[in-house]
Design a protein around this motif. Sequence first.
Motif, PDB file in Angstrom:
ATOM      1  N   ARG A   1       0.833  -1.212   0.000  1.00 10.97           N
ATOM      2  CA  ARG A   1       0.000   0.000   0.000  1.00 10.97           C
ATOM      3  C   ARG A   1       0.865   1.257   0.000  1.00 10.97           C
ATOM      4  N   PHE A   2       1.966   1.215   0.741  1.00 13.64           N
ATOM      5  CA  PHE A   2       2.895   2.339   0.797  1.00 13.64           C
ATOM      6  C   PHE A   2       3.457   2.605  -0.606  1.00 13.64           C
TER       7      PHE A   2
ATOM      8  N   VAL B   1       0.121  11.708  -9.859  1.00 12.78           N
ATOM      9  CA  VAL B   1      -0.835  12.778  -9.559  1.00 12.78           C
ATOM     10  C   VAL B   1      -0.399  13.443  -8.245  1.00 12.78           C
ATOM     11  N   PRO B   2       0.539  14.387  -8.310  1.00 16.36           N
ATOM     12  CA  PRO B   2       1.079  15.007  -7.092  1.00 16.36           C
ATOM     13  C   PRO B   2       0.043  15.642  -6.180  1.00 16.36           C
ATOM     14  N   GLU B   3      -1.107  16.022  -6.729  1.00 14.02           N
ATOM     15  CA  GLU B   3      -2.129  16.686  -5.926  1.00 14.02           C
ATOM     16  C   GLU B   3      -2.888  15.729  -5.010  1.00 14.02           C
ATOM     17  N   GLU B   4      -2.729  14.453  -5.195  1.00 10.66           N
ATOM     18  CA  GLU B   4      -3.482  13.447  -4.434  1.00 10.66           C
ATOM     19  C   GLU B   4      -2.841  13.154  -3.071  1.00 10.66           C
ATOM     20  N   ARG B   5      -2.476  14.170  -2.360  1.00  9.26           N
ATOM     21  CA  ARG B   5      -1.802  13.997  -1.070  1.00  9.26           C
ATOM     22  C   ARG B   5      -2.696  13.425   0.013  1.00  9.26           C
ATOM     23  N   HIS B   6      -3.992  13.627  -0.080  1.00 10.24           N
ATOM     24  CA  HIS B   6      -4.896  13.170   0.989  1.00 10.24           C
ATOM     25  C   HIS B   6      -4.779  11.666   1.214  1.00 10.24           C
ATOM     26  N   LEU B   7      -4.389  10.920   0.181  1.00 11.23           N
ATOM     27  CA  LEU B   7      -4.221   9.476   0.334  1.00 11.23           C
ATOM     28  C   LEU B   7      -3.091   9.147   1.310  1.00 11.23           C
ATOM     29  N   GLY B   8      -2.136  10.026   1.395  1.00 12.19           N
ATOM     30  CA  GLY B   8      -0.989   9.789   2.274  1.00 12.19           C
ATOM     31  C   GLY B   8      -1.276  10.053   3.738  1.00 12.19           C
TER      32      GLY B   8
ATOM     33  N   ASP C   1      -3.689   9.019   5.677  1.00 14.48           N
ATOM     34  CA  ASP C   1      -4.014   7.774   6.363  1.00 14.48           C
ATOM     35  C   ASP C   1      -2.773   6.897   6.500  1.00 14.48           C
ATOM     36  N   MET C   2      -1.979   6.825   5.456  1.00  9.55           N
ATOM     37  CA  MET C   2      -0.791   5.968   5.473  1.00  9.55           C
ATOM     38  C   MET C   2       0.207   6.430   6.540  1.00  9.55           C
ATOM     39  N   ILE C   3       0.463   7.708   6.613  1.00 12.88           N
ATOM     40  CA  ILE C   3       1.418   8.220   7.602  1.00 12.88           C
ATOM     41  C   ILE C   3       0.866   8.047   9.015  1.00 12.88           C
ATOM     42  N   CYS C   4      -0.420   8.294   9.193  1.00 15.84           N
ATOM     43  CA  CYS C   4      -1.022   8.075  10.518  1.00 15.84           C
ATOM     44  C   CYS C   4      -0.914   6.607  10.918  1.00 15.84           C
TER      45      CYS C   4
ATOM     46  N   PHE D   1       3.558  17.894   4.825  1.00 14.51           N
ATOM     47  CA  PHE D   1       3.242  17.663   3.412  1.00 14.51           C
ATOM     48  C   PHE D   1       1.851  17.052   3.251  1.00 14.51           C
ATOM     49  N   PHE D   2       1.538  16.055   4.072  1.00 16.28           N
ATOM     50  CA  PHE D   2       0.247  15.389   3.959  1.00 16.28           C
ATOM     51  C   PHE D   2      -0.851  16.108   4.738  1.00 16.28           C
ATOM     52  N   GLY D   3      -0.483  16.824   5.807  1.00 16.94           N
ATOM     53  CA  GLY D   3      -1.458  17.624   6.543  1.00 16.94           C
ATOM     54  C   GLY D   3      -2.566  16.803   7.177  1.00 16.94           C
ATOM     55  N   GLY D   4      -3.725  17.413   7.343  1.00 14.42           N
ATOM     56  CA  GLY D   4      -4.883  16.736   7.918  1.00 14.42           C
ATOM     57  C   GLY D   4      -4.584  16.126   9.268  1.00 14.42           C
ATOM     58  N   ASP D   5      -4.946  14.858   9.424  1.00 12.77           N
ATOM     59  CA  ASP D   5      -4.744  14.164  10.696  1.00 12.77           C
ATOM     60  C   ASP D   5      -3.264  14.030  11.072  1.00 12.77           C
TER      61      ASP D   5
END
Length: 135
Positions: free
Chosen positions: A40-41, A51-58, A60-63, A83-87
């Motif tokens: 998955r990583f 698609v560099p703009e698809e950061r939101h997918l990361g 969850d992975m980093i969390c 870089f991934f932001g959010g959670d």
Amino acid sequence: MANAYHDYNLALLAHLRGILLAMGENEQVSEESHAMFLERFDELVMNLREVPEERHLGQDMICQVFHRYPQIAHLVPRDLLWFFGGDCLHFMPDEEIAIFQALEERRYEAEQNDEPFDWNHEKQLLTMPAEGARH
């Protein structure tokens, strides 16, 4: 459209993958679930290359790295959290978020003025102690 900032974070992801791989080689984690996590990583990295703009997918992975592998949390590059932001920002103290916010503002300003921007150099400048604090 890739840029130096995006490439820098892809390099940090490659570094983090090396750390995760070493954990599996040292038999510190369940082999089967670890192998699936690495797959998955790798998918995340490939998607970010395309698609560099698809950061939101990361996010969850980093969390998940923090939750699945708490023993390496201190090795996760802090820049990836930003870089991934959010959670991911929940793993950063407010002072660190302020530094990254200032960095982001400097990067944006440099882009608007078509000026080069060295993320690492600027980060070092922002995190240096004030001149008066040196002894």
